[in-house]
Design a protein around this motif. Structure first.
Motif, PDB file in Angstrom:
ATOM      1  N   ALA A  55     -13.262   7.548  15.434  1.00  0.00           N
ATOM      2  CA  ALA A  55     -13.762   8.884  15.127  1.00  0.00           C
ATOM      3  C   ALA A  55     -13.516   9.277  13.678  1.00  0.00           C
ATOM      4  O   ALA A  55     -14.208  10.136  13.137  1.00  0.00           O
ATOM      5  CB  ALA A  55     -13.103   9.911  16.046  1.00  0.00           C
ATOM      6  N   ALA A  56     -12.527   8.673  13.052  1.00  0.00           N
ATOM      7  CA  ALA A  56     -12.193   9.014  11.663  1.00  0.00           C
ATOM      8  C   ALA A  56     -11.238   7.954  11.145  1.00  0.00           C
ATOM      9  O   ALA A  56     -10.572   7.270  11.929  1.00  0.00           O
ATOM     10  CB  ALA A  56     -11.537  10.388  11.573  1.00  0.00           C
ATOM     11  N   VAL A  57     -11.195   7.819   9.825  1.00  0.00           N
ATOM     12  CA  VAL A  57     -10.210   6.940   9.197  1.00  0.00           C
ATOM     13  C   VAL A  57      -9.128   7.827   8.587  1.00  0.00           C
ATOM     14  O   VAL A  57      -9.422   8.729   7.791  1.00  0.00           O
ATOM     15  CB  VAL A  57     -10.867   6.047   8.119  1.00  0.00           C
ATOM     16  CG1 VAL A  57      -9.798   5.304   7.326  1.00  0.00           C
ATOM     17  CG2 VAL A  57     -11.826   5.067   8.784  1.00  0.00           C
ATOM     18  N   VAL A  58      -7.900   7.576   9.010  1.00  0.00           N
ATOM     19  CA  VAL A  58      -6.794   8.455   8.643  1.00  0.00           C
ATOM     20  C   VAL A  58      -6.182   8.004   7.316  1.00  0.00           C
ATOM     21  O   VAL A  58      -5.941   6.803   7.109  1.00  0.00           O
ATOM     22  CB  VAL A  58      -5.717   8.452   9.749  1.00  0.00           C
ATOM     23  CG1 VAL A  58      -4.507   9.270   9.331  1.00  0.00           C
ATOM     24  CG2 VAL A  58      -6.315   8.985  11.052  1.00  0.00           C
ATOM     25  N   VAL A  59      -5.943   8.981   6.441  1.00  0.00           N
ATOM     26  CA  VAL A  59      -5.368   8.703   5.119  1.00  0.00           C
ATOM     27  C   VAL A  59      -4.089   9.514   4.937  1.00  0.00           C
ATOM     28  O   VAL A  59      -4.074  10.717   5.221  1.00  0.00           O
ATOM     29  CB  VAL A  59      -6.376   9.059   4.005  1.00  0.00           C
ATOM     30  CG1 VAL A  59      -5.714   9.006   2.632  1.00  0.00           C
ATOM     31  CG2 VAL A  59      -7.584   8.122   4.065  1.00  0.00           C
ATOM     32  N   HIS A  60      -3.056   8.833   4.475  1.00  0.00           N
ATOM     33  CA  HIS A  60      -1.808   9.515   4.104  1.00  0.00           C
ATOM     34  C   HIS A  60      -1.582   9.314   2.609  1.00  0.00           C
ATOM     35  O   HIS A  60      -1.416   8.176   2.155  1.00  0.00           O
ATOM     36  CB  HIS A  60      -0.614   8.936   4.875  1.00  0.00           C
ATOM     37  CG  HIS A  60      -0.551   9.384   6.301  1.00  0.00           C
ATOM     38  ND1 HIS A  60      -1.156   8.695   7.327  1.00  0.00           N
ATOM     39  CD2 HIS A  60       0.048  10.455   6.880  1.00  0.00           C
ATOM     40  CE1 HIS A  60      -0.915   9.323   8.480  1.00  0.00           C
ATOM     41  NE2 HIS A  60      -0.189  10.391   8.234  1.00  0.00           N
ATOM     42  N   LEU A  61      -1.551  10.398   1.860  1.00  0.00           N
ATOM     43  CA  LEU A  61      -1.428  10.283   0.404  1.00  0.00           C
ATOM     44  C   LEU A  61      -0.049   9.811  -0.030  1.00  0.00           C
ATOM     45  O   LEU A  61       0.149   9.441  -1.188  1.00  0.00           O
ATOM     46  CB  LEU A  61      -1.750  11.632  -0.252  1.00  0.00           C
ATOM     47  CG  LEU A  61      -3.204  12.084  -0.090  1.00  0.00           C
ATOM     48  CD1 LEU A  61      -3.398  13.461  -0.720  1.00  0.00           C
ATOM     49  CD2 LEU A  61      -4.165  11.079  -0.706  1.00  0.00           C
ATOM     50  N   ASP A  62       0.918   9.824   0.894  1.00  0.00           N
ATOM     51  CA  ASP A  62       2.252   9.343   0.529  1.00  0.00           C
ATOM     52  C   ASP A  62       2.432   7.864   0.889  1.00  0.00           C
ATOM     53  O   ASP A  62       3.535   7.351   0.899  1.00  0.00           O
ATOM     54  CB  ASP A  62       3.342  10.193   1.190  1.00  0.00           C
ATOM     55  CG  ASP A  62       3.242  10.178   2.707  1.00  0.00           C
ATOM     56  OD1 ASP A  62       2.306   9.538   3.253  1.00  0.00           O
ATOM     57  OD2 ASP A  62       4.099  10.818   3.358  1.00  0.00           O
ATOM     58  N   GLY A  63       1.328   7.192   1.158  1.00  0.00           N
ATOM     59  CA  GLY A  63       1.417   5.792   1.589  1.00  0.00           C
ATOM     60  C   GLY A  63       1.652   4.807   0.458  1.00  0.00           C
ATOM     61  O   GLY A  63       1.953   3.639   0.711  1.00  0.00           O
ATOM     62  N   LEU A  64       1.483   5.252  -0.770  1.00  0.00           N
ATOM     63  CA  LEU A  64       1.785   4.383  -1.917  1.00  0.00           C
ATOM     64  C   LEU A  64       2.837   5.078  -2.777  1.00  0.00           C
ATOM     65  O   LEU A  64       3.357   6.129  -2.397  1.00  0.00           O
ATOM     66  CB  LEU A  64       0.510   4.105  -2.732  1.00  0.00           C
ATOM     67  CG  LEU A  64      -0.580   3.292  -2.014  1.00  0.00           C
ATOM     68  CD1 LEU A  64      -1.758   3.058  -2.945  1.00  0.00           C
ATOM     69  CD2 LEU A  64      -0.043   1.956  -1.511  1.00  0.00           C
ATOM     70  N   ASP A  65       3.106   4.500  -3.934  1.00  0.00           N
ATOM     71  CA  ASP A  65       4.191   5.033  -4.758  1.00  0.00           C
ATOM     72  C   ASP A  65       3.922   6.443  -5.268  1.00  0.00           C
ATOM     73  O   ASP A  65       4.849   7.189  -5.556  1.00  0.00           O
ATOM     74  CB  ASP A  65       4.413   4.108  -5.974  1.00  0.00           C
ATOM     75  CG  ASP A  65       4.896   2.745  -5.545  1.00  0.00           C
ATOM     76  OD1 ASP A  65       5.373   2.637  -4.404  1.00  0.00           O
ATOM     77  OD2 ASP A  65       4.785   1.788  -6.328  1.00  0.00           O
ATOM     78  N   SER A  66       2.655   6.778  -5.443  1.00  0.00           N
ATOM     79  CA  SER A  66       2.345   8.092  -5.998  1.00  0.00           C
ATOM     80  C   SER A  66       0.972   8.518  -5.500  1.00  0.00           C
ATOM     81  O   SER A  66       0.178   7.701  -5.025  1.00  0.00           O
ATOM     82  CB  SER A  66       2.326   8.045  -7.532  1.00  0.00           C
ATOM     83  OG  SER A  66       1.219   7.263  -7.976  1.00  0.00           O
ATOM     84  N   ARG A  67       0.699   9.792  -5.649  1.00  0.00           N
ATOM     85  CA  ARG A  67      -0.646  10.285  -5.305  1.00  0.00           C
ATOM     86  C   ARG A  67      -1.693   9.669  -6.225  1.00  0.00           C
ATOM     87  O   ARG A  67      -2.812   9.380  -5.805  1.00  0.00           O
ATOM     88  CB  ARG A  67      -0.691  11.806  -5.434  1.00  0.00           C
ATOM     89  CG  ARG A  67       0.091  12.508  -4.353  1.00  0.00           C
ATOM     90  CD  ARG A  67       0.261  13.986  -4.738  1.00  0.00           C
ATOM     91  NE  ARG A  67       1.664  14.329  -4.646  1.00  0.00           N
ATOM     92  CZ  ARG A  67       2.171  15.126  -3.715  1.00  0.00           C
ATOM     93  NH1 ARG A  67       1.398  15.719  -2.848  1.00  0.00           N
ATOM     94  NH2 ARG A  67       3.467  15.348  -3.658  1.00  0.00           N
ATOM     95  N   ALA A  68      -1.311   9.494  -7.484  1.00  0.00           N
ATOM     96  CA  ALA A  68      -2.252   8.882  -8.431  1.00  0.00           C
ATOM     97  C   ALA A  68      -2.640   7.493  -7.935  1.00  0.00           C
ATOM     98  O   ALA A  68      -3.819   7.113  -7.932  1.00  0.00           O
ATOM     99  CB  ALA A  68      -1.629   8.810  -9.813  1.00  0.00           C
TER     100      ALA A  68
END
Lengths: 401, 455
Positions: free
Chosen positions: A155-168
């Protein structure tokens, strides 16, 4: 003529609840009915049920669509602190778009019937962790098999912005993934399997991300900070993808921009303080302000074990200024539509007959859930917890049967 | 019951020299001296206590009485009179507050909070609630971790909370001393202390200590937990014997706290979920002759509610939290109601920065879940779960927790029945001081400037 008579004789019987308040999209209607046949709502509105329906009068009672909850690990996690009971993540790689939690969904989880005690009939169960966490699935809470329970495995692809070292880093990697998926689809690499190693994700991940690039699947982005919401809006425009935001604690700060971009949000009304640095500017009337600005606002209670409390969470949003009808929409139709669940979540003709019968205002603490129907069939309101209560209604427990 | 005259004088604060202290002959005197080395900071920055004549509201007292419409008189920071409107003594000097259609309750009390020690915003640098360096750290005091800048305090009082117990976390078998505070603006944790509140001590059984220490020297099992607790109390017994022999031992901050438990001076608050863990703990208490004042979380209290009622151990629990770990698996929605039905003291606590903002809703949920299955408790009983019973758990039942003449004027004025999801605290008084007015937003915490706090 004979064919017509045969069809009439075989037609599914019509059932109805009458003398109830029905909560429609634009508000409650008193002295009303809702009727269904073959699992689908056939009539709803003021007055008695259509002739021929088996009607149950429930004076003083109120009917809503079965509640819809987003962002849970329902059926994926049995005991949160026990790793052996967790099936919601994959620490292998921060990018696992291909991961489908639907394959792990356990319709016999003891947690699921507890959620039904709060009137939940549909849930979007989501993977956790990583940057691209995987695909969320719509499940029906009243089902005893995976096949019946999983309504929409992707239904959707879930994204977590804290999944890498930085938001950038997160936005950069997301941009690379979408562009690579688009390229792999256009170049034929996804069909031929040739040259895939020059893309930034595995074949299966690219296939799913290509669906995101074609707007067949939205990105469900966990984000609270206003700046992250701005970035999400900009990313959706730049990459021509659909984005839905889960969290949006600071959403009111960018409400007009969310409305203009058509980005819907799923907010937690109880998260209205500076719980984290991402929520510094949270405020109790966040949902009310977002709604007033024209944003599509779903309400969530991201608490898998206690998903049943969703209606109280919505009541708190009403206390802080969200119109009552908007709050009810926020826990039924809005989250369903934002994430591609079309046939349920609304008390309307043609919708699946997922119904909740309440003794009063569905958002009020004193009101009880008296009945629940899924696809027109009554659903048990028992759970492991009601069983335990019965077993221990007197102490000490005895061996008497 | 305000704090006694300090043993060592406040001259420390004023830059003078401390006076010569008399020779200490008990651990208790030494402990008192430490705690009372300075006077309580003044509260001059708060609104002065006002004499009030609160008229017209439905008054829920948490004593069994309900006055509709009612009247509450406040004089000198204390409740002077409670009853029906149109009755009671005159108070010409009182400010009259007409509150027709509104509701009045005692100030709410949360027996289990980590505000200040795990403050908002959540940051690694703010994790001051668990001294997770040893399975027993009785000598730490939560007061020393309380960050008054936590915006949660203002949000708690906005939810009608006037007293809360801040506890160390549950990583350790003995976590240290709790502190009972008022949610008021302050520049240090000390200024928030509830005057004269008894010392409290946090202990924990079950999963948490063995999870935290299982891979680091132990204990790693429930039997290991009990062995370490038993050893710890044996040491404390030896410490007390040494003091009793007239040859004061070297002062030991850990053992001071445990001595307080053994002598019954400090009120023991035990984090414990499973009924068998609670029974094991009560066995330990019996062996060493101390009392458990309250179990906290106590998901399975319903299974031993007869025993808990008989032993007068209060039960602080949630309305509906469950399942986050194995020992929280066997929850029922009627835990508090069943404890109350059995004659025990039930309490609804938060253990949560958000839950403390709506204790009234949590109590209402637990009450209605009982009613729904035929546990016919009165509304007043459910109110006691967040007022009078909580006050008893903290040893403050003579001071707060109900609307009775002589008690501190800790009051909440609600715009609807407090058990409604839509109810909002309009005004909150602590000791007769108006510390919250919904119509006049005031920022306390620099984390949340007023322009962002909103209505």
């Amino acid at each position: 003529m004979i064919a017509w008579m045969l069809a009439a004789a075989l037609a599914a019987p019509c059932e109805a609840l009458t003398n109830v308040v029905v909560h429609l999209a634009d508000g409650p209607v008193a002295d009303a009915h809702v009727a269904w046949s073959d699992g689908v709502i056939t009539s709803v509105g003021a007055g008695p049920a259509p002739a021929g329906c088996t009607a149950t009068a429930a004076p003083g009672r109120q009917v809503t669509a079965g509640l819809v909850s987003v962002g849970l690990q329902l059926g994926l996690v049995e005991i949160e602190l026990e790793p052996s009971t967790r099936d919601d993540a994959w620490d292998h790689d921060p990018v696992r778009a291909a991961l489908q939690v639907a394959w792990a969904y356990n319709p016999r989880s003891a947690v699921v019937p507890v959620s039904r005690m709060g009137g939940l009939t549909s849930a979007l169960v989501t993977p956790t962790g990583g940057l691209v966490s995987g695909q969320a699935a719509w499940v029906a809470t009243a089902a005893s098999t995976q096949a019946d329970a999983v309504v929409k495995p992707s239904a959707a692809v879930v994204v977590h912005l804290d999944g890498l070292d930085s938001r950038a880093a997160a936005w950069t990697r997301l941009r690379e993934l979408i562009q690579d998926a688009r390229h792999a689809a256009a170049s034929g690499a996804l069909r031929s399997w040739q040259g895939l190693d020059q893309h930034g994700a595995s074949r299966l991940d690219l296939e799913v991300l290509a669906r995101v690039a074609r707007k067949e699947l939205p990105l469900l982005v966990h984000a609270d900070r206003a700046a992250d919401l701005e970035a999400a809006i900009a990313f959706a425009a730049e990459q021509a993808v659909d984005v839905v935001v889960l969290g949006a604690a600071e959403g009111w700060l960018v409400a007009e921009r969310l409305a203009a971009a058509g980005v819907g949000v799923l907010v937690e009304p109880l998260v209205h303080g500076a719980g984290s640095m991402d929520q510094l500017h949270g405020r109790p009337d966040n949902a009310a302000r977002l709604h007033a600005a024209g944003v599509q606002v779903g309400l969530v209670h991201v608490d898998t074990m206690n998903a049943r409390a969703l209606r109280f969470v919505a009541g708190n949003a009403v206390r802080e200024g969200l119109p009552h009808a908007a709050a009810l929409e926020g826990i039924t139709r809005v989250p369903a539509r934002l994430l591609g669940l079309e046939d349920r979540g609304d008390l309307a003709v043609g919708q699946r007959a997922d119904l909740a019968l309440w003794t009063g205002d569905p958002l009020e603490i004193a009101s009880r859930l008296e009945g629940l129907w899924a696809g027109g069939a009554p659903v048990s309101l028992r759970s492991r917890q009601t069983d335990l209560l019965d077993a221990w209604r007197t102490v000490p427990r005895t061996l008497t049967p | 019951m305000d704090r006694a005259v300090p043993v060592v004088l406040a001259s420390l604060l004023l830059g003078g020299c401390p006076k010569e202290a008399a020779p200490v002959t008990s651990w208790w005197e030494a402990d008192e001296a430490s705690r009372q080395a300075v006077e309580d900071p003044p509260l001059a920055h708060l609104p002065a206590p006002k004499d009030l004549d609160l008229v017209g509201a439905t008054v829920l007292t948490a004593t069994g009485a309900r006055h509709a419409p009612g009247r509450v008189l406040v004089r000198d920071g204390r409740i002077a009179w409670v009853g029906d409107e149109g009755e009671g003594p005159d108070c010409a000097a009182c400010e009259v507050v007409r509150a027709d259609g509104a509701w009045v309750t005692p100030g709410l009390i949360d027996t289990h909070s980590h505000l200040g020690v795990y403050p908002s915003p959540h940051l690694r640098a703010h994790g001051d609630g668990n001294e997770a360096t040893s399975p027993t750290t009785p000598g730490v005091w939560a007061e020393g971790s309380v960050w008054p800048g936590d915006p949660g305090f203002r949000r708690a009082v906005a939810g009608g909370v006037t007293t809360l117990q801040i506890l160390p976390g549950s990583a350790n078998l003995v976590g240290g001393r709790g502190v009972v505070v008022r949610p008021i603006p302050a520049r240090g944790g000390r200024a928030m202390r509830f005057p004269g509140a008894p010392e409290t001590v946090k202990m924990a059984c079950g999963e948490n200590p063995k999870r935290v220490y299982g891979d680091g020297g132990g204990p790693s099992t429930r039997m290991g937990n009990l062995k370490v607790m038993r050893e710890t109390f044996l040491r404390a017994q030896g410490y007390l014997e040494a003091w009793a022999q007239g040859d004061p031992p070297e002062r030991d901050l850990d053992l001071d706290t445990l001595a307080g438990v053994l002598e019954g001076r400090f009120l023991l608050q035990v984090h414990c979920y499973r009924s068998d863990d609670m029974l094991s703990f009560l066995q330990l208490a019996q062996e060493f002759g101390f009392r458990v004042r309250g179990f906290h979380h106590a998901i399975e209290a319903y299974r031993i509610r007869d025993i808990l009622a008989a032993q007068e151990v209060s039960v602080s629990t949630w309305s509906d939290w469950w399942g986050f770990k194995a020992e929280a698996w066997d929850a029922v929605l009627q835990n508090a109601a069943l404890v109350a039905e059995a004659g025990g003291r039930a309490v609804i606590h938060s253990d949560d920065a958000l839950g403390i903002q709506r204790l009234n809703q949590e109590a209402a949920k637990a009450w209605h879940d009982g009613l729904a299955v035929g546990i016919d408790l009165e509304e007043d009983e459910a109110l006691r779960w967040i007022t009078a019973n909580a006050a008893w758990t903290l040893g403050l039942d003579d001071e707060t927790g109900s609307l009775e003449a002589g008690k501190r004027a800790d009051l909440v004025l609600w715009d609807a029945h407090p058990f409604s999801v839509y109810a909002r605290a309009q005004r909150v008084w602590i000791d007769g001081r108006l510390v919250y007015d919904h119509e006049v937003p005031v920022a306390w915490s620099d984390v949340e400037p007023v322009r962002e706090v909103g209505p």
